[in-house]
Design a protein around this motif. Structure first.
Motif, PDB file in Angstrom:
ATOM      1  N   ALA A  40       0.275  -1.140  -0.045  1.00  0.00           N
ATOM      2  CA  ALA A  40      -0.085   0.337  -0.062  1.00  0.00           C
ATOM      3  C   ALA A  40       1.158   1.534   0.487  1.00  0.00           C
ATOM      4  N   ALA A  41       2.321   1.574   0.100  1.00  0.00           N
ATOM      5  CA  ALA A  41       3.171   1.683   0.622  1.00  0.00           C
ATOM      6  C   ALA A  41       3.628   2.725  -0.357  1.00  0.00           C
ATOM      7  N   ARG A  42       4.192   1.472  -1.563  1.00  0.00           N
ATOM      8  CA  ARG A  42       4.637   1.489  -2.499  1.00  0.00           C
ATOM      9  C   ARG A  42       3.644   1.867  -3.115  1.00  0.00           C
ATOM     10  N   ARG A  43       2.310   1.679  -3.419  1.00  0.00           N
ATOM     11  CA  ARG A  43       1.570   2.190  -4.433  1.00  0.00           C
ATOM     12  C   ARG A  43       1.177   3.650  -4.079  1.00  0.00           C
ATOM     13  N   ILE A  44       1.039   4.345  -2.935  1.00  0.00           N
ATOM     14  CA  ILE A  44       1.038   5.257  -2.676  1.00  0.00           C
ATOM     15  C   ILE A  44       2.402   6.345  -3.118  1.00  0.00           C
ATOM     16  N   GLN A  45       3.443   5.762  -3.300  1.00  0.00           N
ATOM     17  CA  GLN A  45       4.299   6.051  -3.851  1.00  0.00           C
ATOM     18  C   GLN A  45       4.249   6.366  -4.764  1.00  0.00           C
ATOM     19  N   CYS A  46       4.129   5.074  -6.021  1.00  0.00           N
ATOM     20  CA  CYS A  46       3.916   5.386  -7.509  1.00  0.00           C
ATOM     21  C   CYS A  46       2.986   6.088  -7.500  1.00  0.00           C
ATOM     22  N   THR A  47       1.707   6.586  -7.304  1.00  0.00           N
ATOM     23  CA  THR A  47       0.952   7.152  -7.632  1.00  0.00           C
ATOM     24  C   THR A  47       1.447   9.137  -7.324  1.00  0.00           C
ATOM     25  N   ASN A  48       2.345   9.349  -6.152  1.00  0.00           N
ATOM     26  CA  ASN A  48       2.979   9.948  -5.982  1.00  0.00           C
ATOM     27  C   ASN A  48       3.952  11.050  -7.271  1.00  0.00           C
ATOM     28  N   ASN A  49       4.720   9.524  -7.738  1.00  0.00           N
ATOM     29  CA  ASN A  49       5.682   9.519  -8.808  1.00  0.00           C
ATOM     30  C   ASN A  49       4.921  10.204 -10.216  1.00  0.00           C
ATOM     31  N   GLN A  50       3.823   9.357 -10.677  1.00  0.00           N
ATOM     32  CA  GLN A  50       3.069   9.824 -12.153  1.00  0.00           C
ATOM     33  C   GLN A  50       2.453  11.266 -11.524  1.00  0.00           C
ATOM     34  N   LYS A  51       1.775  11.073 -10.443  1.00  0.00           N
ATOM     35  CA  LYS A  51       1.178  12.508 -10.396  1.00  0.00           C
ATOM     36  C   LYS A  51       2.407  13.725 -10.807  1.00  0.00           C
ATOM     37  N   GLN A  52       3.548  13.441  -9.435  1.00  0.00           N
ATOM     38  CA  GLN A  52       4.973  14.471 -10.451  1.00  0.00           C
ATOM     39  C   GLN A  52       4.983  14.274 -12.265  1.00  0.00           C
ATOM     40  N   ILE A  53       4.802  12.791 -12.614  1.00  0.00           N
ATOM     41  CA  ILE A  53       5.072  13.332 -14.210  1.00  0.00           C
ATOM     42  C   ILE A  53       3.672  13.671 -14.507  1.00  0.00           C
ATOM     43  N   GLY A  54       2.642  14.193 -14.014  1.00  0.00           N
ATOM     44  CA  GLY A  54       1.445  14.817 -14.738  1.00  0.00           C
ATOM     45  C   GLY A  54       1.455  16.175 -14.763  1.00  0.00           C
TER      46      GLY A  54
END
Length: 327
Positions: A40-54
């Motif tokens: 769950a923590a890694r998925r949140i981090q991946c979400t944040n990665n993609q948010k920054q790319i967006g």
């Protein structure tokens, strides 16, 4: 009078084994919960990665009036090849990587496959943590033997730009009427990260007639594929010459760091889905049950593997005019 001293008894072997068994049961009960919490923590981090790319894509658009394009037609021959940088390279100033970007010379062969690159030393040192999914079991770097720059260790990312859908959005069997290039599969330019050539041009958000909240810009290729024998296959659009920083052979030929959606999530094999440089490599994720995707409004959504495929094609096509199903 005789004073009796109480005797002290040690654990018996049976008692010790019972205690060990209880501890083992408790660990077995807790371990899945711990693993789920970590994922769950890694998925949140991946979400944040993609948010920054967006957000980086939007900031690029605010600066240039267009989204970053991924390729232009290659020129020159082996030994003097000219190939451009990927869309990931173009957004580096907007993800706090100006120090590297400002040193680049925008000439030469960014894939380093057929020609020299004046940027080889910089690219060999460049690492952007936000371009890799923390759940991914795939290696984050690979060594490439280049045409003229020796061996270079390059970052290999887990995020891929969406050029469009091979099928007209909202359908699963109607080939898109949008402009196509057929080489190593079929690239279609009805998406948001497209090349610049005679069939396509960089687009503005105004061209996303389906609405930015209904169209994908970026998604994942962050896990192994599995063939019919359950053998692991490493395949992602950033995995060929130039890795994360080159745009592939250019517009109308093999590509890198983008894909045209042609297959459901985690599909192995098929036309255009058989090698890193093919143009229809499927989306796949290390997150259980689906992939994370960055939409045109820079929001990040989890798209399940069981999503209706017509909905998935609709997400990849910016201009099909269909109403999306649930995802």
């Amino acid at each position: 009078m005789t004073v009796r001293t109480p005797q002290r008894h040690a654990f018996t072997l049976v008692e010790l084994l019972v205690v060990i068994a209880i501890i083992g049961v408790l660990i077995a009960l807790l371990l899945p919960a711990v693993q789920q919490a970590r994922e769950a923590a890694r998925r949140i981090q991946c979400t944040n990665n993609q948010k920054q790319i967006g957000l980086a894509l939007h900031n690029y658009h605010d600066t240039y009036g267009k989204l970053p394009y991924n390729a232009v037609p290659q020129t020159g021959s082996v030994g003097d090849r000219q190939r451009g940088p990927s869309w990931l390279t173009r957004i580096l100033p907007f993800v706090e990587q100006s120090a590297a970007y400002d040193q680049f010379v925008f000439t030469g062969d960014w894939t380093m496959q057929d020609g020299p690159s004046p940027n080889a030393n910089i690219l060999g040192q460049l690492r952007v943590p936000g371009f890799n999914c923390p759940s991914s079991p795939l290696p984050e770097t690979e060594t490439q033997s280049t045409n003229a720059n020796g061996d270079v260790i390059l970052q290999v990312v887990n995020y891929v730009g969406i050029t469009g859908s091979y099928w007209q959005g909202g359908t699963t069997n109607v080939v898109s009427p949008s402009p196509q290039d057929s080489s190593y599969g079929d690239a279609v330019y009805n998406g948001m990260i497209v090349p610049v050539n005679t069939k396509s041009n960089a687009i503005s958000l105004a061209s996303v007639t389906d609405g930015t909240s209904n169209t994908m810009m970026v998604s994942e290729q962050s896990d192994f594929f599995y063939d019919v024998n359950r053998a692991k296959i490493t395949r992602r659009s950033s995995g060929h010459a130039g890795r994360s920083w080159g745009n592939g052979g250019g517009a109308g030929t093999w590509t890198a760091n983008v894909t045209t959606l042609r297959y459901p999530i985690a599909t192995e094999g098929g036309t255009g889905n058989g090698a890193n440089y093919h143009v229809n490599v499927a989306l796949v994720s290390a997150h259980p049950g689906g992939v994370l995707a960055t939409l045109g409004d820079a929001s990040v959504r989890f798209v399940t593997e069981t999503v209706n495929f017509a909905t998935l094609t609709g997400l990849a096509d910016r201009q099909d005019g269909n109403v999306l199903g649930e995802f």
